[in-house]
Design an enzyme around this catalytic site. Structure first.
Site, PDB file in Angstrom:
ATOM      1  N   ASP A 109      20.180 -16.638 -61.244  1.00 20.82           N
ATOM      2  CA  ASP A 109      19.000 -17.499 -61.292  1.00 20.82           C
ATOM      3  C   ASP A 109      19.482 -18.946 -61.308  1.00 20.82           C
ATOM      4  O   ASP A 109      20.591 -19.235 -61.759  1.00 20.82           O
ATOM      5  CB  ASP A 109      18.162 -17.212 -62.534  1.00 20.82           C
ATOM      6  CG  ASP A 109      17.410 -15.897 -62.446  1.00 20.82           C
ATOM      7  OD1 ASP A 109      17.126 -15.453 -61.322  1.00 20.82           O
ATOM      8  OD2 ASP A 109      17.091 -15.329 -63.496  1.00 20.82           O
ATOM      9  N   ASP A 126      12.957 -14.056 -56.468  1.00 21.26           N
ATOM     10  CA  ASP A 126      11.797 -13.968 -57.366  1.00 21.26           C
ATOM     11  C   ASP A 126      10.560 -14.584 -56.720  1.00 21.26           C
ATOM     12  O   ASP A 126       9.456 -14.039 -56.817  1.00 21.26           O
ATOM     13  CB  ASP A 126      12.079 -14.684 -58.691  1.00 21.26           C
ATOM     14  CG  ASP A 126      13.224 -14.077 -59.474  1.00 21.26           C
ATOM     15  OD1 ASP A 126      13.525 -12.884 -59.273  1.00 21.26           O
ATOM     16  OD2 ASP A 126      13.821 -14.806 -60.296  1.00 21.26           O
TER      17      ASP A 126
END
Length: 143
Positions: A109, A126
């Site tokens: 991330d 995502d």
């Protein structure tokens, strides 16, 4: 264009773009901003680090879920035809994130919102998953 070809092109493109971006961040890229910072973080869970306690089992559970979805779509070709873009976005994002669990410390991330409040750190995959879900909702509401 044939819906299967469109599905395949979107699917492959999302995985390639996501993995290239993750490669850049795992090799040192960082950018700090006032509201959004681009910083490397490894997520060992799912959204908001939930289920991190499952450890190594999480990736196998996720693979099982994706296989289930693929089998379902195989038998529901009309559903796949109608939602091929959404399915490509969701499956590609999911598979790309699962690949991180096998080849990296966790899901990579890097988008960190910290303007006024701290938000979860997330990535391109995502966003593609969320976009796929949004397209399904929009199409459902139109009906």
């Amino acid at each position: 264009m044939n819906y299967r070809l469109k599905f395949l092109l979107i699917f492959i493109s999302v995985i390639v773009v996501d993995q290239v971006i993750k490669y850049i961040f795992t090799h040192g890229f960082r950018l700090d901003g006032n509201c959004i910072s681009l910083v490397l973080a490894y997520n060992k869970g799912v959204a908001f680090s939930m289920f991190a306690f499952l450890g190594e089992y999480l990736k196998y559970l996720q693979i099982s879920l994706i296989i289930g979805v693929v089998i379902y779509l195989f038998f529901k070709k009309d559903l796949l035809m109608e939602y091929h873009i959404s399915a490509a976005l969701i499956l590609a994002g999911g598979i790309s994130n699962i690949a991180d669990r096998f080849f990296r410390e966790g899901v990579v991330d890097y988008v960190y919102w910290h303007c006024g409040f701290d938000f979860a750190i997330f990535n391109f995959a995502d966003v593609m998953i969320d976009l796929g879900v949004l397209l399904i909702l929009l199409k459902s509401f139109k009906k």
